[in-house]
Design a protein around this motif. Structure first.
Motif: not given
Length: 401
Positions: A146-150
């Motif tokens: 879903n486009g999550s980023r770290i």
């Protein structure tokens, strides 16, 4: 990391899979960068529905790291009651804290995963010191495409390599490439030389702290960014304690193997392509099924696979069985401390094989890298030159080890 490119990477709708940007600046610059990103871009109600920043160096206690993340994520106060239900009997701060104190690592991980399941999130992990911190945190950060980023900041190349093995994008500042760039360019030239269609293995050998992972990462990243020579890429961190099935599943995810291919191997009808169903299928696949899936996908492709931190010949044997020896110019890069492993990896008859021995830095290079990391510039303050030289003599070409 350029500030202009960061917003585009964070919000790139064409890259829905979970991605991590690994940054390796000096400590001060890294911490500043992390805080700027977190405070300026992670805004409730904006692109990311959940956000947190955890400074791992403050605690090596894995449970406390997870509690810190929960406190950060629960900025609106609804997280604990929503996820824990009857366990959260109080809504006041004391009740929530008491509830957190009663939870073990497994429950803390479950709490975070349940909360993030349906949310696009941004997590900044500042100063990750050891691989055990990654092992703890990775299970709590789900990839729901879903486009999550770290964003992670670490000075430890082994930690960076472990993150990179999960198809995450790594970015290193040029200042951290002291002594690496010429070797990187030489290996890239060797790997991409025209007319070499045979399968080949590049073994990068050297003792701990010498920069094997950093060099392999730079080669891998440069070729992947260019994207024109190889058709498929994957990176796995093998280490001493590895699980073959877990790493084979990681390769499949990185290669973006289609649902149809997986279902074909399992002899299932291609009716459901939901990502959660795919994950369930992968979890049920046996080691041989995983190998067949990878071989089927890579058979007609020119691929680049990195097996980082390979300690044993048995590990090499386990993974080479899943990587077809085609004549498309495919390459495997292996990093190892063991010369026997390096020779074994390169033992099949191919003039494309190569063993690259990483050498310690020269005195000048050691001084430059040490000063970049400690002082933020290549020059050493005049009153500290003698002390710095004494430290570097003891480091013997490994200023960051």
């Amino acid at each position: 990391m350029g500030g202009d490119e960061l917003p585009g990477w964070l919000m790139d709708a064409k890259q829905p899979q979970l991605q991590v940007r690994v940054v390796a600046p000096d400590d001060i610059a890294g911490a500043t960068l992390a805080r700027e990103i977190h405070h300026s871009l992670a805004i409730p109600g904006g692109h990311f529905r959940a956000h947190a920043m955890v400074t791992a160096s403050e605690s090596h206690d894995t449970e406390e790291l997870l509690r810190t993340m929960i406190r950060q994520l629960s900025f609106s106060g609804e997280m604990i009651p929503q996820v824990l239900g009857d366990l959260a009997l109080h809504s006041d701060k004391t009740g929530v804290e008491q509830c957190l104190d009663n939870l073990g690592e497994v429950d803390l991980v479950t709490t975070i995963v349940n909360y993030l399941q349906d949310k696009r999130y941004l997590v900044v992990l500042d100063d990750i010191p050891i691989n055990s911190a990654w092992d703890c945190l990775k299970d709590a950060l789900p990839d729901k495409r879903n486009g999550s980023r770290i964003i992670m900041i670490t000075a430890d190349e082994a930690v960076a390599g472990a993150w990179f093995s999960h198809n995450y994008r790594s970015v290193s500042e040029e200042g951290g490439l002291v002594g690496i760039k010429p070797q990187r360019d030489d290996l890239i030239k060797r790997i991409t030389k025209e007319g070499q269609d045979q399968f080949g293995v590049i073994a990068i050998i050297g003792f701990g702290g010498l920069g094997k992972t950093t060099l392999a990462m730079q080669v891998f990243e440069s070729l992947k960014v260019t994207g024109s020579h190889f058709h498929a890429y994957a990176w796995i961190a093998v280490s001493q304690s590895y699980k073959v099935e877990v790493l084979l599943r990681s390769i499949i995810r990185q290669l973006s193997i289609s649902v149809q291919q997986i279902q074909h191997v399992l002899q299932l009808s291609a009716s459901n392509q939901d990502i959660e169903v795919v994950e369930q299928l992968l979890d049920k696949m046996r080691e041989e099924d995983l190998r067949r899936t990878i071989i089927g996908h890579l058979q007609d492709k020119r691929y680049l696979i990195v097996l980082d931190d390979t300690w044993e010949i048995s590990a090499w044997d386990s993974f080479k069985a899943a990587l077809p020896y085609n004549r498309n110019g495919s390459r495997i890069i292996v990093t190892t401390r063991n010369m026997t492993v390096a020779h074994t990896c390169c033992s099949h008859n191919s003039f494309c094989n190569h063993i690259h021995e990483v050498q310690p830095l020269s005195t000048r290079q050691s001084m430059k890298l040490f000063c970049n990391r400690v002082f933020g510039e290549s020059a050493c303050p005049g009153n500290l030159i003698m002390l710095t030289e004494d430290i570097l003599r003891k480091c013997d070409g490994l200023p960051l080890a």
